[in-house]
Design a protein around this motif. Structure first.
Motif, mmCIF file in Angstrom:
data_model
loop_
_atom_site.group_PDB
_atom_site.id
_atom_site.type_symbol
_atom_site.label_atom_id
_atom_site.label_comp_id
_atom_site.label_asym_id
_atom_site.label_seq_id
_atom_site.Cartn_x
_atom_site.Cartn_y
_atom_site.Cartn_z
ATOM 1 N N PHE A 89 5.156 -22.843 -82.841
ATOM 2 C CA PHE A 89 4.402 -24.086 -82.725
ATOM 3 C C PHE A 89 4.446 -24.585 -81.283
ATOM 4 O O PHE A 89 5.494 -24.539 -80.636
ATOM 5 C CB PHE A 89 4.989 -25.163 -83.633
ATOM 6 C CG PHE A 89 4.794 -24.912 -85.106
ATOM 7 C CD1 PHE A 89 3.740 -25.502 -85.779
ATOM 8 C CD2 PHE A 89 5.665 -24.090 -85.808
ATOM 9 C CE1 PHE A 89 3.553 -25.274 -87.141
ATOM 10 C CE2 PHE A 89 5.492 -23.861 -87.170
ATOM 11 C CZ PHE A 89 4.424 -24.457 -87.828
ATOM 12 N N GLU A 90 3.323 -25.066 -80.797
ATOM 13 C CA GLU A 90 3.236 -25.742 -79.509
ATOM 14 C C GLU A 90 2.522 -27.069 -79.715
ATOM 15 O O GLU A 90 1.417 -27.101 -80.269
ATOM 16 C CB GLU A 90 2.486 -24.877 -78.484
ATOM 17 C CG GLU A 90 3.206 -23.583 -78.143
ATOM 18 C CD GLU A 90 2.398 -22.718 -77.181
ATOM 19 O OE1 GLU A 90 1.290 -23.135 -76.796
ATOM 20 O OE2 GLU A 90 2.876 -21.632 -76.825
ATOM 21 N N ASP A 91 3.183 -28.161 -79.313
ATOM 22 C CA ASP A 91 2.617 -29.508 -79.499
ATOM 23 C C ASP A 91 2.211 -29.744 -80.950
ATOM 24 O O ASP A 91 1.188 -30.380 -81.232
ATOM 25 C CB ASP A 91 1.428 -29.728 -78.562
ATOM 26 C CG ASP A 91 1.822 -29.624 -77.096
ATOM 27 O OD1 ASP A 91 2.878 -30.171 -76.737
ATOM 28 O OD2 ASP A 91 1.079 -28.995 -76.319
ATOM 29 N N GLY A 92 3.022 -29.230 -81.883
ATOM 30 C CA GLY A 92 2.772 -29.439 -83.293
ATOM 31 C C GLY A 92 1.716 -28.546 -83.910
ATOM 32 O O GLY A 92 1.452 -28.638 -85.109
ATOM 33 N N GLN A 93 1.144 -27.666 -83.140
ATOM 34 C CA GLN A 93 0.091 -26.778 -83.633
ATOM 35 C C GLN A 93 0.626 -25.355 -83.787
ATOM 36 O O GLN A 93 1.317 -24.845 -82.895
ATOM 37 C CB GLN A 93 -1.103 -26.761 -82.668
ATOM 38 C CG GLN A 93 -1.757 -28.121 -82.485
ATOM 39 C CD GLN A 93 -2.402 -28.632 -83.743
ATOM 40 O OE1 GLN A 93 -3.136 -27.913 -84.411
ATOM 41 N NE2 GLN A 93 -2.128 -29.891 -84.081
ATOM 42 N N LEU A 232 7.361 -31.166 -88.255
ATOM 43 C CA LEU A 232 7.152 -30.675 -86.889
ATOM 44 C C LEU A 232 5.716 -30.916 -86.430
ATOM 45 O O LEU A 232 5.467 -31.280 -85.275
ATOM 46 C CB LEU A 232 7.467 -29.177 -86.824
ATOM 47 C CG LEU A 232 8.935 -28.760 -86.845
ATOM 48 C CD1 LEU A 232 9.055 -27.243 -86.940
ATOM 49 C CD2 LEU A 232 9.653 -29.261 -85.608
ATOM 50 N N GLU A 233 4.776 -30.697 -87.333
ATOM 51 C CA GLU A 233 3.379 -30.938 -86.988
ATOM 52 C C GLU A 233 3.157 -32.396 -86.622
ATOM 53 O O GLU A 233 2.392 -32.718 -85.705
ATOM 54 C CB GLU A 233 2.486 -30.529 -88.151
ATOM 55 C CG GLU A 233 2.478 -29.024 -88.420
ATOM 56 C CD GLU A 233 1.779 -28.673 -89.724
ATOM 57 O OE1 GLU A 233 1.229 -29.584 -90.381
ATOM 58 O OE2 GLU A 233 1.794 -27.487 -90.096
ATOM 59 N N ALA A 234 3.832 -33.315 -87.339
ATOM 60 C CA ALA A 234 3.684 -34.744 -87.061
ATOM 61 C C ALA A 234 4.385 -35.144 -85.765
ATOM 62 O O ALA A 234 3.865 -35.956 -84.995
ATOM 63 C CB ALA A 234 4.234 -35.563 -88.229
ATOM 64 N N ALA A 235 5.579 -34.574 -85.526
ATOM 65 C CA ALA A 235 6.366 -34.949 -84.342
ATOM 66 C C ALA A 235 5.780 -34.375 -83.052
ATOM 67 O O ALA A 235 5.968 -34.946 -81.985
ATOM 68 C CB ALA A 235 7.807 -34.487 -84.519
ATOM 69 N N ARG A 236 5.129 -33.231 -83.159
ATOM 70 C CA ARG A 236 4.483 -32.577 -82.018
ATOM 71 C C ARG A 236 5.448 -32.274 -80.856
ATOM 72 O O ARG A 236 5.172 -32.600 -79.700
ATOM 73 C CB ARG A 236 3.302 -33.409 -81.507
ATOM 74 C CG ARG A 236 2.223 -33.649 -82.548
ATOM 75 C CD ARG A 236 1.108 -34.531 -82.001
ATOM 76 N NE ARG A 236 0.418 -33.897 -80.896
ATOM 77 C CZ ARG A 236 -0.565 -33.009 -81.024
ATOM 78 N NH1 ARG A 236 -0.978 -32.661 -82.234
ATOM 79 N NH2 ARG A 236 -1.140 -32.475 -79.969
ATOM 80 N N PRO A 237 6.589 -31.638 -81.134
ATOM 81 C CA PRO A 237 7.424 -31.199 -80.016
ATOM 82 C C PRO A 237 6.658 -30.156 -79.197
ATOM 83 O O PRO A 237 5.812 -29.437 -79.729
ATOM 84 C CB PRO A 237 8.641 -30.580 -80.699
ATOM 85 C CG PRO A 237 8.141 -30.172 -82.055
ATOM 86 C CD PRO A 237 7.117 -31.188 -82.432
ATOM 87 N N PRO A 238 6.936 -30.059 -77.915
ATOM 88 C CA PRO A 238 6.184 -29.111 -77.097
ATOM 89 C C PRO A 238 6.363 -27.662 -77.527
ATOM 90 O O PRO A 238 5.479 -26.833 -77.296
ATOM 91 C CB PRO A 238 6.726 -29.343 -75.680
ATOM 92 C CG PRO A 238 8.055 -30.014 -75.880
ATOM 93 C CD PRO A 238 7.915 -30.824 -77.131
ATOM 94 N N PHE A 239 7.496 -27.374 -78.168
ATOM 95 C CA PHE A 239 7.782 -26.001 -78.578
ATOM 96 C C PHE A 239 8.714 -26.044 -79.778
ATOM 97 O O PHE A 239 9.657 -26.832 -79.825
ATOM 98 C CB PHE A 239 8.454 -25.234 -77.432
ATOM 99 C CG PHE A 239 8.754 -23.793 -77.738
ATOM 100 C CD1 PHE A 239 7.739 -22.853 -77.802
ATOM 101 C CD2 PHE A 239 10.058 -23.368 -77.954
ATOM 102 C CE1 PHE A 239 8.014 -21.520 -78.085
ATOM 103 C CE2 PHE A 239 10.338 -22.038 -78.228
ATOM 104 C CZ PHE A 239 9.306 -21.116 -78.293
ATOM 105 N N ALA A 240 8.443 -25.204 -80.761
ATOM 106 C CA ALA A 240 9.316 -25.090 -81.932
ATOM 107 C C ALA A 240 9.036 -23.765 -82.621
ATOM 108 O O ALA A 240 7.942 -23.199 -82.492
ATOM 109 C CB ALA A 240 9.102 -26.251 -82.902
ATOM 110 N N ILE A 241 10.020 -23.286 -83.360
ATOM 111 C CA ILE A 241 9.901 -22.039 -84.108
ATOM 112 C C ILE A 241 10.407 -22.286 -85.524
ATOM 113 O O ILE A 241 11.425 -22.959 -85.718
ATOM 114 C CB ILE A 241 10.728 -20.908 -83.453
ATOM 115 C CG1 ILE A 241 10.285 -20.668 -82.008
ATOM 116 C CG2 ILE A 241 10.619 -19.613 -84.271
ATOM 117 C CD1 ILE A 241 11.197 -19.722 -81.235
ATOM 118 N N THR A 242 9.702 -21.756 -86.513
ATOM 119 C CA THR A 242 10.170 -21.774 -87.892
ATOM 120 C C THR A 242 10.010 -20.379 -88.472
ATOM 121 O O THR A 242 9.430 -19.485 -87.847
ATOM 122 C CB THR A 242 9.371 -22.768 -88.758
ATOM 123 O OG1 THR A 242 8.048 -22.240 -88.991
ATOM 124 C CG2 THR A 242 9.273 -24.130 -88.101
#
Length: 261
Positions: A89-93, A232-242
């Motif tokens: 995910f980047e910016d929640g996307q 995560l989609e709502a928080a929109r961190p610049p980067f995340a992995i699930t």
């Protein structure tokens, strides 16, 4: 490739790129985990989100320090390669799905491993109940609901549930069994009319695969570890992995170790 029997064998097959499928029904008897990986700056708020929403986000382990790739309480794990499929995910996307994240690893990343409903399926089957996604050989159906989670900082969103159909008497037994497993979502959160929790079409899950619901059966819904992906989609961190839904981290922890007697 022969089907891996132990968690270590399965993780090795995943690490070698030989297994990339969903893990439901594999390594029976052992705990499977949902996964969330976030930059350190976002980790405290996410930890609080888990604490406020223990049914969908039962935290089993997290990194000892940022950048650590192992989770010693859960086994000999390299989190960069031991999950069959990851979501980036980047910016929640959602940007892509991959089978290895070594090339994306950073020293500030914090790993969260959350309990998964695949663990209590073993107890249901042992009691003679038909877990439909297992008997039909598909991924469990999962749905976004209209039920709000408790917010924590930027993390908020709707509850995601997994569904298994049962006759009324078997649903009661499933509730009794799963109440003993609070570390892997515990008892169901709803049974019966899906519209009451905002599910418009039970035949079209948001994640996973549809399963047969017979005329004498009702859908039974459990809080699901895909819920953090919605947050995560709502928080929109610049980067995340699930993890990709249904493609779990299989650990050396036994399901029986989580049971509350």
């Amino acid at each position: 490739m022969n089907q891996p029997q132990t968690p270590a064998e399965l993780r090795q097959a995943i690490r070698r790129g030989e297994f990339t499928g969903n893990t439901s029904g594999y390594a029976p008897g052992f705990v499977q985990c949902n996964l969330a990986i976030l930059p350190q700056a976002w980790a405290n708020d996410f930890l609080r989100f888990c604490q406020l929403n223990p049914r969908p986000c039962p935290l089993l382990a997290m990194s000892d320090a940022p950048g650590e790739t192992g989770l010693p309480p859960l086994g000999d794990i390299d989190i960069r390669s031991d999950v069959p499929r990851y979501r980036i995910f980047e910016d929640g996307q959602l940007r892509e799905e991959v089978t290895d994240i070594a090339h994306l690893w950073r020293d500030d990343l914090v790993v969260f491993a959350l309990g998964c409903s695949f663990s209590f399926e073993e107890a249901l089957i042992a009691d003679g109940l038909d877990v439909r996604n297992i008997s039909e050989g598909v991924n469990v159906p999962m749905y976004r609901t209209s039920v709000d989670c408790a917010p924590a900082g930027p993390f908020a969103g709707k509850l995601v549930v997994s569904m298994r159909p049962f006759r009324a008497a078997d649903a009661i037994r499933a509730i009794q069994i799963c109440t003993r497993f609070p570390a892997v979502h515990g008892a169901p959160v709803h049974l019966g009319d899906p519209a009451q929790i905002g599910i418009a079409d039970i035949g079209r899950p948001d994640y996973g695969d549809p399963v047969t619901i017979r005329e004498e059966e009702m859908p039974v819904f459990w809080a699901c570890g895909v819920t953090p992906q919605v947050a995560l989609e709502a928080a929109r961190p610049p980067f995340a992995i699930t993890h990709s839904p249904g493609h779990m981290l299989v650990t050396d922890l036994r399901n029986s170790q989580l049971a509350v007697l």
